[in-house]
Design an enzyme around this catalytic site. Sequence first.
Site, short mmCIF file in Angstrom:
data_model
loop_
_atom_site.label_atom_id
_atom_site.label_comp_id
_atom_site.label_asym_id
_atom_site.label_seq_id
_atom_site.Cartn_x
_atom_site.Cartn_y
_atom_site.Cartn_z
N SER A 37 -56.37 29.65 -71.80
CA SER A 37 -55.99 30.57 -72.86
C SER A 37 -55.81 32.02 -72.39
O SER A 37 -55.15 32.80 -73.08
CB SER A 37 -57.04 30.55 -73.97
OG SER A 37 -58.28 31.07 -73.48
N LYS A 70 -58.45 40.98 -72.16
CA LYS A 70 -58.05 39.88 -73.04
C LYS A 70 -58.39 40.24 -74.48
O LYS A 70 -59.47 40.80 -74.74
CB LYS A 70 -58.77 38.59 -72.62
CG LYS A 70 -58.33 37.34 -73.37
CD LYS A 70 -59.05 36.10 -72.85
CE LYS A 70 -58.62 34.83 -73.59
NZ LYS A 70 -59.31 33.62 -73.08
N SER A 115 -60.08 28.40 -69.07
CA SER A 115 -59.16 29.41 -69.58
C SER A 115 -58.94 30.62 -68.69
O SER A 115 -58.06 31.44 -68.96
CB SER A 115 -59.64 29.90 -70.95
OG SER A 115 -59.30 28.95 -71.94
#
Lengths: 481, 491
Positions: free
Chosen positions: B157, B82, B181
């Site tokens: 997210s 990420k 997330s």
Amino acid sequence: MEYEAVIGLEVHVQIKTESKIFSGSRSGYGYEPNTLVDPVVLGLPGSLPVMNKTALDGIIKAGLALNCTVPDYCKWDRKNYFYPDSPNNYQITQYDQPICDGGFVEIEMEGETRAVMGSHRKVALTRIHLENDVGKLNHFAEDSLVDYNRAFTPLMEIVSEPDMHSGAEAFAFLTAIRQTMIYCGISDCDMEKGQMRADANISVRPVGQKELGAKIELKNLNSITGVKNGIEYEIKRQTQELKKGRKMTQATWRWDADLGRTELMREKEDAHDYRYFPDPDLMPVRIDDEWRERIRCEIPELPFDKQRRFMQQYDIPYSITSVLVPDWELSEYFERAAKQMPKWAQAIGNYVTNDLLRELSDSNTALSECKISPDGLLSLVEVIEKGVITKQIAKDVFIEMFNTGESATEVIERKGLKPDFDEGQVKDWCQEVVDENPRPVEDFRSGNDKALNALLGQVMKKSRGKASPQIVQGLLKELLS
Amino acid sequence: MMSAELYYKSASELSGLLNRREISSVELTQSVIGRTKAVDDLVQAFNSFDEKNALAQAADSDARRNRGESLGLLDGIPVGIKDVLAVKDQPLTCSSKILADFVSPYDATCIQKIKRSGAVLWGRLNMDEFAMGSSTENSATKITGNPWKLDCIPGGSSGGSAAAVSAGESIVSLGSDTGGSIRQPASHCGVVGLKPTYGRVSRYGLAAFASSLDQVGPLGRTVWDTAVLLQSISGHDINDSTSYKVDVPNYVQAIKQLKGRKWTFGLPKEYFESASDTASMGPVKEAIEFYKSIGCEIKEVTLPHTAYAVATYYIVATAEASSNLARYDGIRYTHRAESFDAKDSVDIYRQSRAEGFGNEVKRRVLLGTYVLSSGYYDAYYLKAQKTRTLIRRDFEEAFKDVDALLTPTAPSPAIKRGAHSGDPLSMYLSDIYTISANLAGIPGLSVPCGYVDGLPVGLQILGKPFKEDEILAMGNEFESVHNFKNEHPPL
């Protein structure tokens, strides 16, 4: 109407540690800009603060030395404000639960003369807390550059109560803090290097009024003298304003040392809302008795205590202690010699505070590099006290010792300064002088003590300066009685 | 011969193939790169990737293995990262314009650990800007699609992390979870995602959104893969004071050892009361029935302060964020506005941040600044902290009777792109089942448990603090008799 000033000080002191307060990056002064940095110091994304335990030791020591309470628990808060010298745009500090509560600083006011001890009093402290220092902005013609070397240096904030009333008291307060920090090895407190910085809160009110006047915060006080001058100027200014019937409003002013006056920085309306909240990146600190006691044991005898003891134990005057004590190393040097021969302490003290300091300063030598050891100095005082050499000769011996590191006896031997005659010879010279100088003899016998000096001078001349004046004086008096 | 499909194999299988020298890491990595090139124009999971760098890492891994020095189960396996984690000499954008040009000079602790496990770091995965959002639509870089239905959101997210694993663009990936997330996008993309206990994984090098809630965690197509990745990143770190000094169990072994255990599960009453309007409830209920069928006990439990979770979360998280994001100021490494009033030093901040931050980030910074401001602190932040304690106690109370809680991961499967636009509150409410775990600091796992309208739905298992091994074992129990892990999106 009479007015009085009420003053509180906020003193920032950097703690001398190898690494920074919340990062492993090295701490220091005078390095190439932005070389003492790492992701934490630069506030890079993802970096996290980690507490440096040595900095905690330092502030606990400071707190105990300044008579604070060190509670079992303290925590970290973020103080949010934007400024280019602040890597994260928040400072990690302690808002409502500082590491040190209360306490006081013993201060000494200036005495009537340098030889007289001034009055002592205690100035109350509110608290001491720990926080990270920020970087330094350097302004150039076209732009400004930031150096983050200083950022995250451990910084204590010592906050006094509004408990002082003059620039002189503030001066004494800072001096006392500085000496205590140096004695404890917490900080060198060099204001030029920013290791100690002070802001003052000053308000003026009519004598007798209970409420404080409007608080003026005074910044940019870059030296201890600057603090004194700035505060004195500000008290005068505020008093004049009040006398003119003007109302003071809370504001921040800055001291301009070059112009010798203060100027307005910002009004209260521009005050920051720092949005304090507990720093979620750091755990609270728990301090137990064992920790406190370990640190308490590391605190040396503090300056005023040492001064009182020196005066009592060695029976030396205030004027000598006031030179010795502010310099921890010098006072230790003195005592290493004096404790061996307490009855010669004053002579040792005189040598340390006069000859030794002068030679160190002239040759730009640090005491730690001085070739005369305390034992060496003692050997010199011994030969003088025992009348082996005169004080006049001793001055030269001292300089030889200072340059070579030899003992007094070694210098005396090598340079042939030891008298090559015995006491019988001195007696003979005295008799000769008495016989050869009837006028001074007459004068002395009729009560003119000074006449003896003339005779003494004659004997000294015969001995080529090597005879001990004390001994000669005794012999002459014997002959003339 | 099997190279074409390598990208869809599990890490457990691939690890065996690598160890038996049936494939090389270079082959595997090439397969993943090929797949990414083939589908990422559609999925848009990656902010960036560096093929050459990945292949070099793979070649190193092969060389190690040939010397007999394999570093373990992850050696040679591509792991997507990420774009919120610092990797030395790689961009770190947080999908924000303000960090568009930032290259990290250091490794996050979890990245260092992954490097030590021999994994192949693969690309930078898209996300909601600074991890703020539940759809990955708040990215300044690109809009990631849900591999199962490209016009739907992948969740967020960590939308890029979930979509990449789901689409075969990575074998496993790292995400971060502040309010759901990792779990919510895992649920939306039909993969497994785990949020560890707060303090289990170091946050050093994770660009902070909300420091007291953030955790780095793994995503994978199987529980086993997720466990292996968790293994490699877990443990105390001297660089993170909030990381916890507790032993890390061997998760893979634990999954085996705990197999067949008759667990007691709690169903939080408050989560199931509104079941009628929770679209994803069907498959979740079937999953609950499954656990019953294998002899586990199911109990109703109560988490009385659930109603306050979303409000509490948005006060705590935004307060911390407003402070954490202050460092992105246009002074040092961030985007600096071209023009600003040079006479007004504040203007450089104002202009740079106005240009650099997206709307959701601005909204949260404003909200967080407000709740911390003098005069409001007690009413908002302090009260939220107290409520947070109550929420944590709700869980402590519930865990006295049960081993874990079963809930839906999200109220619905992935929604259409843009469905929440202009209505941030409805997006905030989609985190309703995941947020409490962050407030309480407990671990949570999302495991695929079925489909609604052709879109995957996840079962959430919430465990006791530091009992990741248990929830992994529970998830594995379900996974091992279902075939979801072998079902892939129609790409």
